[in-house]
Design a protein around this motif. Sequence first.
Motif, PDB file in Angstrom:
ATOM      1  N   ASP A  51       0.820  -1.214   0.000  1.00  0.00           N
ATOM      2  CA  ASP A  51       0.000   0.000   0.000  1.00  0.00           C
ATOM      3  C   ASP A  51       0.857   1.269   0.000  1.00  0.00           C
ATOM      4  O   ASP A  51       0.367   2.354   0.235  1.00  0.00           O
ATOM      5  CB  ASP A  51      -0.982   0.003   1.177  1.00  0.00           C
ATOM      6  CG  ASP A  51      -0.317  -0.112   2.526  1.00  0.00           C
ATOM      7  OD1 ASP A  51       0.921  -0.257   2.578  1.00  0.00           O
ATOM      8  OD2 ASP A  51      -1.041  -0.066   3.537  1.00  0.00           O
ATOM      9  N   GLY A  52       2.168   1.132  -0.293  1.00  0.00           N
ATOM     10  CA  GLY A  52       3.039   2.281  -0.445  1.00  0.00           C
ATOM     11  C   GLY A  52       3.576   2.859   0.852  1.00  0.00           C
ATOM     12  O   GLY A  52       4.142   3.946   0.857  1.00  0.00           O
ATOM     13  N   ARG A  53       3.441   2.142   1.950  1.00  0.00           N
ATOM     14  CA  ARG A  53       3.951   2.635   3.230  1.00  0.00           C
ATOM     15  C   ARG A  53       5.430   2.269   3.367  1.00  0.00           C
ATOM     16  O   ARG A  53       5.880   1.261   2.828  1.00  0.00           O
ATOM     17  CB  ARG A  53       3.137   2.060   4.378  1.00  0.00           C
ATOM     18  CG  ARG A  53       1.690   2.544   4.336  1.00  0.00           C
ATOM     19  CD  ARG A  53       0.789   1.786   5.265  1.00  0.00           C
ATOM     20  NE  ARG A  53       1.041   2.154   6.657  1.00  0.00           N
ATOM     21  CZ  ARG A  53       0.464   1.539   7.684  1.00  0.00           C
ATOM     22  NH1 ARG A  53      -0.371   0.533   7.475  1.00  0.00           N
ATOM     23  NH2 ARG A  53       0.714   1.918   8.910  1.00  0.00           N
ATOM     24  N   LEU A  54       6.165   3.112   4.096  1.00  0.00           N
ATOM     25  CA  LEU A  54       7.598   2.909   4.298  1.00  0.00           C
ATOM     26  C   LEU A  54       7.879   2.776   5.781  1.00  0.00           C
ATOM     27  O   LEU A  54       7.526   3.658   6.570  1.00  0.00           O
ATOM     28  CB  LEU A  54       8.380   4.093   3.719  1.00  0.00           C
ATOM     29  CG  LEU A  54       9.888   4.121   3.960  1.00  0.00           C
ATOM     30  CD1 LEU A  54      10.564   2.926   3.313  1.00  0.00           C
ATOM     31  CD2 LEU A  54      10.471   5.422   3.438  1.00  0.00           C
ATOM     32  N   PHE A  55       8.492   1.655   6.165  1.00  0.00           N
ATOM     33  CA  PHE A  55       8.824   1.384   7.553  1.00  0.00           C
ATOM     34  C   PHE A  55      10.338   1.219   7.683  1.00  0.00           C
ATOM     35  O   PHE A  55      10.986   0.654   6.795  1.00  0.00           O
ATOM     36  CB  PHE A  55       8.147   0.094   8.037  1.00  0.00           C
ATOM     37  CG  PHE A  55       6.651   0.161   8.012  1.00  0.00           C
ATOM     38  CD1 PHE A  55       5.953   0.654   9.100  1.00  0.00           C
ATOM     39  CD2 PHE A  55       5.942  -0.268   6.903  1.00  0.00           C
ATOM     40  CE1 PHE A  55       4.565   0.718   9.081  1.00  0.00           C
ATOM     41  CE2 PHE A  55       4.562  -0.206   6.880  1.00  0.00           C
ATOM     42  CZ  PHE A  55       3.874   0.291   7.968  1.00  0.00           C
ATOM     43  N   LEU A 104       7.808  -2.126  18.587  1.00  0.00           N
ATOM     44  CA  LEU A 104       7.861  -3.484  18.051  1.00  0.00           C
ATOM     45  C   LEU A 104       6.696  -3.653  17.082  1.00  0.00           C
ATOM     46  O   LEU A 104       5.546  -3.390  17.431  1.00  0.00           O
ATOM     47  CB  LEU A 104       7.769  -4.503  19.192  1.00  0.00           C
ATOM     48  CG  LEU A 104       8.010  -5.952  18.819  1.00  0.00           C
ATOM     49  CD1 LEU A 104       9.421  -6.154  18.285  1.00  0.00           C
ATOM     50  CD2 LEU A 104       7.774  -6.847  20.024  1.00  0.00           C
ATOM     51  N   PHE A 105       6.990  -4.086  15.854  1.00  0.00           N
ATOM     52  CA  PHE A 105       5.973  -4.085  14.807  1.00  0.00           C
ATOM     53  C   PHE A 105       6.143  -5.322  13.937  1.00  0.00           C
ATOM     54  O   PHE A 105       7.261  -5.694  13.583  1.00  0.00           O
ATOM     55  CB  PHE A 105       6.136  -2.818  13.965  1.00  0.00           C
ATOM     56  CG  PHE A 105       4.953  -2.461  13.132  1.00  0.00           C
ATOM     57  CD1 PHE A 105       3.823  -1.905  13.702  1.00  0.00           C
ATOM     58  CD2 PHE A 105       4.967  -2.648  11.765  1.00  0.00           C
ATOM     59  CE1 PHE A 105       2.723  -1.561  12.936  1.00  0.00           C
ATOM     60  CE2 PHE A 105       3.876  -2.307  10.983  1.00  0.00           C
ATOM     61  CZ  PHE A 105       2.756  -1.759  11.569  1.00  0.00           C
ATOM     62  N   MET A 106       5.021  -5.940  13.595  1.00  0.00           N
ATOM     63  CA  MET A 106       5.065  -7.100  12.708  1.00  0.00           C
ATOM     64  C   MET A 106       4.408  -6.752  11.388  1.00  0.00           C
ATOM     65  O   MET A 106       3.311  -6.199  11.364  1.00  0.00           O
ATOM     66  CB  MET A 106       4.355  -8.293  13.329  1.00  0.00           C
ATOM     67  CG  MET A 106       4.460  -9.519  12.484  1.00  0.00           C
ATOM     68  SD  MET A 106       3.859 -10.954  13.374  1.00  0.00           S
ATOM     69  CE  MET A 106       4.066 -12.195  12.154  1.00  0.00           C
ATOM     70  N   LEU A 107       5.104  -7.073  10.304  1.00  0.00           N
ATOM     71  CA  LEU A 107       4.573  -6.860   8.966  1.00  0.00           C
ATOM     72  C   LEU A 107       4.228  -8.208   8.354  1.00  0.00           C
ATOM     73  O   LEU A 107       5.058  -9.126   8.344  1.00  0.00           O
ATOM     74  CB  LEU A 107       5.606  -6.151   8.082  1.00  0.00           C
ATOM     75  CG  LEU A 107       5.839  -4.695   8.417  1.00  0.00           C
ATOM     76  CD1 LEU A 107       7.131  -4.193   7.811  1.00  0.00           C
ATOM     77  CD2 LEU A 107       4.671  -3.865   7.929  1.00  0.00           C
ATOM     78  N   ARG A 108       3.023  -8.315   7.865  1.00  0.00           N
ATOM     79  CA  ARG A 108       2.575  -9.555   7.231  1.00  0.00           C
ATOM     80  C   ARG A 108       3.310  -9.726   5.900  1.00  0.00           C
ATOM     81  O   ARG A 108       3.425  -8.785   5.110  1.00  0.00           O
ATOM     82  CB  ARG A 108       1.067  -9.489   7.017  1.00  0.00           C
ATOM     83  CG  ARG A 108       0.452 -10.757   6.594  1.00  0.00           C
ATOM     84  CD  ARG A 108      -1.055 -10.559   6.494  1.00  0.00           C
ATOM     85  NE  ARG A 108      -1.665 -11.769   6.034  1.00  0.00           N
ATOM     86  CZ  ARG A 108      -2.395 -12.556   6.798  1.00  0.00           C
ATOM     87  NH1 ARG A 108      -2.623 -12.236   8.049  1.00  0.00           N
ATOM     88  NH2 ARG A 108      -2.910 -13.652   6.313  1.00  0.00           N
ATOM     89  N   GLY A 109       3.813 -10.913   5.655  1.00  0.00           N
ATOM     90  CA  GLY A 109       4.614 -11.175   4.466  1.00  0.00           C
ATOM     91  C   GLY A 109       3.923 -10.869   3.161  1.00  0.00           C
ATOM     92  O   GLY A 109       4.558 -10.432   2.201  1.00  0.00           O
ATOM     93  N   SER A 110       2.612 -11.060   3.102  1.00  0.00           N
ATOM     94  CA  SER A 110       1.885 -10.806   1.852  1.00  0.00           C
ATOM     95  C   SER A 110       1.829  -9.320   1.504  1.00  0.00           C
ATOM     96  O   SER A 110       1.482  -8.968   0.389  1.00  0.00           O
ATOM     97  CB  SER A 110       0.468 -11.367   1.942  1.00  0.00           C
ATOM     98  OG  SER A 110      -0.250 -10.732   2.985  1.00  0.00           O
ATOM     99  N   THR A 111       2.200  -8.447   2.455  1.00  0.00           N
ATOM    100  CA  THR A 111       2.192  -7.000   2.181  1.00  0.00           C
ATOM    101  C   THR A 111       3.590  -6.452   1.905  1.00  0.00           C
ATOM    102  O   THR A 111       3.727  -5.293   1.531  1.00  0.00           O
ATOM    103  CB  THR A 111       1.590  -6.212   3.360  1.00  0.00           C
ATOM    104  OG1 THR A 111       2.456  -6.299   4.485  1.00  0.00           O
ATOM    105  CG2 THR A 111       0.198  -6.705   3.700  1.00  0.00           C
ATOM    106  N   SER A 145       0.128   3.180  -4.267  1.00  0.00           N
ATOM    107  CA  SER A 145      -0.127   1.787  -3.943  1.00  0.00           C
ATOM    108  C   SER A 145       0.370   0.897  -5.077  1.00  0.00           C
ATOM    109  O   SER A 145       0.328   1.267  -6.246  1.00  0.00           O
ATOM    110  CB  SER A 145      -1.628   1.572  -3.736  1.00  0.00           C
ATOM    111  OG  SER A 145      -1.899   0.198  -3.572  1.00  0.00           O
ATOM    112  N   THR A 146       0.871  -0.280  -4.722  1.00  0.00           N
ATOM    113  CA  THR A 146       1.312  -1.239  -5.735  1.00  0.00           C
ATOM    114  C   THR A 146       0.198  -2.233  -6.071  1.00  0.00           C
ATOM    115  O   THR A 146       0.384  -3.089  -6.921  1.00  0.00           O
ATOM    116  CB  THR A 146       2.533  -2.012  -5.235  1.00  0.00           C
ATOM    117  OG1 THR A 146       2.194  -2.704  -4.051  1.00  0.00           O
ATOM    118  CG2 THR A 146       3.703  -1.082  -4.989  1.00  0.00           C
TER     119      THR A 146
END
Length: 96
Positions: free
Chosen positions: A18-22, A57-64, A91-92
Amino acid sequence: MSYLLDFQHALVSVVTTDGRLFVGRLEGYDLATNLLLAHTHEMVVSPDGTEVLPLGLFMLRGSTVVCCGLLDEDLYAKIDWATVKGQPLKSTKNSY
């Protein structure tokens, strides 16, 4: 996924679908590319400057996850993010 082994405990940048940068320190991952980041910040880029949102602490789902790359920690520390301006990433995801 073996390339992420070299990124373990390093500062990484992650772009999502969705184009977010972490930005955060990679603490863990799995075969589905789910990423666990510590000391995470979301960088919200706009024409007025970049807002840095602390997330911890943050978890990113692999599909995103679109991409994950190493950051040069010395160079990153020198950047005044409030002065960095730009257009937000689009967004991609395909729109139907």
